[in-house]
Write a protein that holds these residues in place. Sequence first.
Motif, mmCIF file in Angstrom:
data_model
loop_
_atom_site.group_PDB
_atom_site.id
_atom_site.type_symbol
_atom_site.label_atom_id
_atom_site.label_comp_id
_atom_site.label_asym_id
_atom_site.label_seq_id
_atom_site.Cartn_x
_atom_site.Cartn_y
_atom_site.Cartn_z
ATOM 1 N N ALA A 37 40.888 -21.933 -66.605
ATOM 2 C CA ALA A 37 42.182 -21.906 -65.913
ATOM 3 C C ALA A 37 42.600 -20.483 -65.570
ATOM 4 C CB ALA A 37 43.240 -22.583 -66.783
ATOM 5 N N ALA A 38 42.356 -19.533 -66.493
ATOM 6 C CA ALA A 38 42.730 -18.140 -66.238
ATOM 7 C C ALA A 38 41.916 -17.556 -65.087
ATOM 8 C CB ALA A 38 42.533 -17.308 -67.508
ATOM 9 N N VAL A 39 40.616 -17.829 -65.069
ATOM 10 C CA VAL A 39 39.765 -17.310 -63.997
ATOM 11 C C VAL A 39 40.128 -17.957 -62.661
ATOM 12 C CG1 VAL A 39 37.394 -17.164 -63.161
ATOM 13 C CG2 VAL A 39 37.894 -16.719 -65.564
ATOM 14 N N GLN A 40 40.457 -19.242 -62.675
ATOM 15 C CA GLN A 40 40.852 -19.925 -61.445
ATOM 16 C C GLN A 40 42.133 -19.314 -60.873
ATOM 17 O OE1 GLN A 40 39.073 -22.318 -59.807
ATOM 18 N NE2 GLN A 40 40.564 -21.893 -58.202
ATOM 19 N N ALA A 41 43.090 -19.016 -61.743
ATOM 20 C CA ALA A 41 44.327 -18.369 -61.291
ATOM 21 C C ALA A 41 44.030 -16.980 -60.735
ATOM 22 C CB ALA A 41 45.320 -18.283 -62.449
ATOM 23 N N LEU A 42 43.098 -16.251 -61.367
ATOM 24 C CA LEU A 42 42.708 -14.934 -60.883
ATOM 25 C C LEU A 42 42.132 -15.023 -59.469
ATOM 26 C CD1 LEU A 42 41.960 -11.892 -61.284
ATOM 27 C CD2 LEU A 42 39.825 -12.694 -62.304
ATOM 28 N N LEU A 43 41.222 -15.967 -59.242
ATOM 29 C CA LEU A 43 40.596 -16.100 -57.935
ATOM 30 C C LEU A 43 41.602 -16.501 -56.865
ATOM 31 C CD1 LEU A 43 37.230 -17.893 -58.855
ATOM 32 C CD2 LEU A 43 37.675 -15.453 -58.553
ATOM 33 N N THR A 44 42.529 -17.381 -57.212
ATOM 34 C CA THR A 44 43.558 -17.792 -56.256
ATOM 35 C C THR A 44 44.441 -16.614 -55.859
ATOM 36 O OG1 THR A 44 43.577 -20.017 -57.214
ATOM 37 C CG2 THR A 44 45.472 -19.378 -55.863
ATOM 38 N N THR A 45 44.827 -15.807 -56.841
ATOM 39 C CA THR A 45 45.668 -14.636 -56.552
ATOM 40 C C THR A 45 44.928 -13.619 -55.702
ATOM 41 O OG1 THR A 45 46.804 -14.957 -58.657
ATOM 42 C CG2 THR A 45 47.064 -12.818 -57.587
ATOM 43 N N VAL A 46 43.662 -13.383 -56.012
ATOM 44 C CA VAL A 46 42.874 -12.422 -55.237
ATOM 45 C C VAL A 46 42.707 -12.894 -53.797
ATOM 46 C CG1 VAL A 46 40.562 -11.447 -54.974
ATOM 47 C CG2 VAL A 46 41.650 -11.443 -57.198
ATOM 48 N N ARG A 47 42.489 -14.183 -53.627
ATOM 49 C CA ARG A 47 42.305 -14.705 -52.268
ATOM 50 C C ARG A 47 43.581 -14.603 -51.445
ATOM 51 N NH1 ARG A 47 38.844 -20.028 -50.716
ATOM 52 N NH2 ARG A 47 39.041 -19.868 -48.449
ATOM 53 N N ASN A 48 44.738 -14.835 -52.065
ATOM 54 C CA ASN A 48 46.004 -14.835 -51.336
ATOM 55 C C ASN A 48 46.591 -13.443 -51.181
ATOM 56 O OD1 ASN A 48 45.873 -17.625 -51.136
ATOM 57 N ND2 ASN A 48 47.040 -17.960 -53.013
ATOM 58 N N ALA A 49 46.513 -12.637 -52.249
ATOM 59 C CA ALA A 49 47.173 -11.328 -52.232
ATOM 60 C C ALA A 49 46.219 -10.175 -52.021
ATOM 61 C CB ALA A 49 47.939 -11.121 -53.552
ATOM 62 N N GLY A 50 44.910 -10.387 -52.149
ATOM 63 C CA GLY A 50 43.950 -9.309 -51.960
ATOM 64 C C GLY A 50 43.590 -8.579 -53.229
ATOM 65 N N ARG A 51 44.422 -8.673 -54.261
ATOM 66 C CA ARG A 51 44.127 -8.022 -55.538
ATOM 67 C C ARG A 51 44.847 -8.772 -56.651
ATOM 68 N NH1 ARG A 51 48.055 -5.041 -57.685
ATOM 69 N NH2 ARG A 51 46.558 -3.875 -58.918
ATOM 70 N N ALA A 52 44.392 -8.569 -57.870
ATOM 71 C CA ALA A 52 45.025 -9.181 -59.039
ATOM 72 C C ALA A 52 44.590 -8.422 -60.270
ATOM 73 C CB ALA A 52 44.661 -10.666 -59.151
ATOM 74 N N ASP A 53 45.379 -8.532 -61.323
ATOM 75 C CA ASP A 53 45.035 -7.865 -62.585
ATOM 76 C C ASP A 53 43.955 -8.650 -63.318
ATOM 77 O OD1 ASP A 53 46.998 -5.658 -62.576
ATOM 78 O OD2 ASP A 53 48.436 -7.299 -62.603
ATOM 79 N N ASP A 54 43.211 -7.941 -64.138
ATOM 80 C CA ASP A 54 42.127 -8.562 -64.887
ATOM 81 C C ASP A 54 42.672 -9.610 -65.865
ATOM 82 O OD1 ASP A 54 40.779 -6.646 -63.526
ATOM 83 O OD2 ASP A 54 40.335 -5.380 -65.261
ATOM 84 N N VAL A 55 41.825 -10.580 -66.173
ATOM 85 C CA VAL A 55 42.209 -11.615 -67.143
ATOM 86 C C VAL A 55 41.124 -11.692 -68.219
ATOM 87 C CG1 VAL A 55 43.484 -12.965 -65.442
ATOM 88 C CG2 VAL A 55 41.074 -13.466 -65.835
ATOM 89 N N THR B 40 40.333 -23.042 -71.405
ATOM 90 C CA THR B 40 41.410 -22.052 -71.250
ATOM 91 C C THR B 40 40.981 -20.917 -70.336
ATOM 92 O OG1 THR B 40 42.206 -22.576 -73.471
ATOM 93 C CG2 THR B 40 42.983 -20.525 -72.478
ATOM 94 N N GLY B 41 39.783 -20.393 -70.567
ATOM 95 C CA GLY B 41 39.279 -19.322 -69.712
ATOM 96 C C GLY B 41 39.067 -19.777 -68.285
#
Length: 471
Positions: free
Chosen positions: A211-229, A208-209
């Motif tokens: 998947a959450a971390v993978q989504a975090l990294l994808t968002t940071v790479r595409n948008a430049g920032r993301a909220d903590d998970v 579970t963690g």
Amino acid sequence: MKTFATPRTSLGPLDADAAAGLIAAAADIALVLDEAGIIRDLAFSHAELAREFEGPEAWLGRPWIDTVARDSRPKVEALLLLDPPADQARWRHVNQLSARGISVPLLCSSAPLGTAGRRVVFGRDLRPLSQLQQRLVEVQQSMERDYSRLRQAETRYRLLFQMSVDPVLILDAEQQRILESNPAAQRLFGRGARRSPGRMLSELFDPTGRAAVQALLTTVRNAGRADDVTAHLAEGGEAVLVSASTFRQEGGLLYLLRLTAPGTTAPSLPDAQDKQLKVIEVAPDGFVVTDSGAQILTANAAFLDMAQLTSEEQARGASLDRWIGHQGVELEVLLSNLRNRGAVRLYVTTLQGEMGGQVEVEISAVSVMNGGQPCFGFQIRDIGPRSRPAARAAEGATRSVEQLTELIGRVPLKDLVREATDAIERLCIEAALELTGDNRASAAEMLGLSRQSLYVKLRRYGLGDLDEQQG
């Protein structure tokens, strides 16, 4: 020195002018010296060098050794030797002085001229080479300074990296493999600490963690920032809060992950954020933060005054629809727009106080993520005083429309249009007078009329006390 093999045949007969031209062309500056080393003639290859020396004709009749810098005199003496040693350099660096005392570097060599003991000195201007050398030295010094700053920055980075109380990881963005981990991260991962560099990030978390971390990294790479998970570690199952950012190094993209370990005290807010919170607390507009279900998490003093509450504890945990709108309908519309669009601006509604008071308010709201969960921030502004003139004008407009509606079918359309035009004109004049505090001059300027035209229209609609105003 290798000379021409058959100069008389190859060069032919040369007169003095031809020889002078050859000598002048062979060097930037050429000096003709007698057997005593006194300058008898001179030539320059270009006028710019001659201007640099400012009147070199003053050298004529003077010993060459007197026209050079003091440190160059031994070199001149060596060049003037009639029988120089075989190992002596043919070209020597001589600093020639101008009339202003400026030293011009020359690369000089001498050669005998005829049989009368005369010599010719060939000089090459070394200033372009000196400028290149100077620029080379400056570039080298600049590079040394840059290297020194880089080394200092790297030292500071290493020190902060090692001393950070939070576990920090540096990852390769392509393979998501751990490149570096600080001591705090090694302590967190326990027995797998020593082999952390080189491990895949996915090995550190449960499914579970992961998947959450993978989504975090994808968002940071595409948008430049993301909220903590929040994620759970694979070893021990401990929960950690993961934040990520990106940076580039040597043309590649890297991730920097920070993990807040369990039981770690949250760091104090920076001064700028602390000041922002103080500003929000004392702001004249109400400010409320709620969870995704509109349950109030915090509210400032201005909202408590509008809601007629004595303390924040009375509001905390209660639903915002207790005070906003009628029967929760308007708040549901507001929340629906927030969830779909992320922000709402200038939404007009009413706020009901605990003691029965009611104020007209204007709401701007935004949706943000906090720890992986959405929350809403509401800015609530009391617009009662500024909305009342508009409300009264709207009431007047409603009455006028009702009166005009009753005339339909009784009067021709052109008369009905004229009546509507008069009604609109009257409403505009009344609104301008109310906004200007019954100042006729200001109202006329606001409406784009002359004062006389305004008085005519006031008489036409029977507005105001015109006799007193004109008197």
